[in-house]
Motif scaffolding. Sequence first.
Motif, short mmCIF file in Angstrom:
data_model
loop_
_atom_site.label_atom_id
_atom_site.label_comp_id
_atom_site.label_asym_id
_atom_site.label_seq_id
_atom_site.Cartn_x
_atom_site.Cartn_y
_atom_site.Cartn_z
N HIS A 131 0.76 -1.02 -0.06
CA HIS A 131 0.15 -0.04 0.09
C HIS A 131 0.80 1.16 0.06
N ASN A 132 0.62 2.28 -0.82
CA ASN A 132 1.45 3.30 -0.87
C ASN A 132 2.92 3.33 -1.27
N GLY A 133 3.19 2.23 -1.64
CA GLY A 133 4.55 1.91 -2.19
C GLY A 133 5.41 1.16 -0.91
N LYS A 134 4.68 0.88 0.09
CA LYS A 134 5.14 0.08 1.25
C LYS A 134 4.43 -1.41 1.15
N ARG A 135 5.73 -2.37 1.47
CA ARG A 135 5.01 -3.78 1.88
C ARG A 135 4.88 -3.99 3.07
N TRP A 136 3.88 -4.63 3.33
CA TRP A 136 3.59 -5.23 4.79
C TRP A 136 3.65 -6.69 4.90
N LEU A 165 4.59 -7.62 12.69
CA LEU A 165 4.13 -6.91 11.66
C LEU A 165 5.15 -5.65 11.23
N VAL A 166 5.93 -5.88 9.98
CA VAL A 166 6.73 -4.82 9.44
C VAL A 166 6.51 -4.19 8.21
N THR A 167 6.46 -2.85 8.28
CA THR A 167 5.91 -2.32 7.00
C THR A 167 7.39 -1.70 6.46
N TYR A 168 7.80 -1.71 5.10
CA TYR A 168 9.04 -1.26 4.81
C TYR A 168 8.83 -1.06 3.39
N ALA A 169 9.64 0.24 2.79
CA ALA A 169 9.46 0.74 1.62
C ALA A 169 9.84 -0.20 0.51
N ALA A 170 9.05 -0.82 -0.41
CA ALA A 170 9.27 -1.86 -1.08
C ALA A 170 10.36 -1.59 -2.06
N HIS A 171 10.67 -0.09 -2.39
CA HIS A 171 12.08 -0.04 -3.39
C HIS A 171 13.34 -0.18 -2.64
#
Length: 91
Positions: free
Chosen positions: A34-39, A52-58
């Motif tokens: 979501h919004n360029g972040k991977r959960w 639960l980790v959210t981190y910028a996909a790029h």
Amino acid sequence: MQRKAFSEAKVNETITFDSGYYMTGHITKNIGTHNGKRWVMFLVDGTEREKLVTYAAHRSVVVNECLCCDFGAHDMPCTCNGKSCCHPEKH
């Protein structure tokens, strides 16, 4: 060791976040993006709790390669210390 974008890291692949979280472990489940972040659900090495980790996909992460695989040890019990192993069921 190699680097790849977080969006390319696979479930059960051992990775190290060396910017931001500064932890090593493996992805146990994809939640989504979501919004360029991977959960993802992430199991930190040495613990028995998932986060639960959210981190910028790029952004890049370090992929820790399995030493057993380098020596072709998939058919016998694994003798590494369990860190960065792609088949932990053999420990």
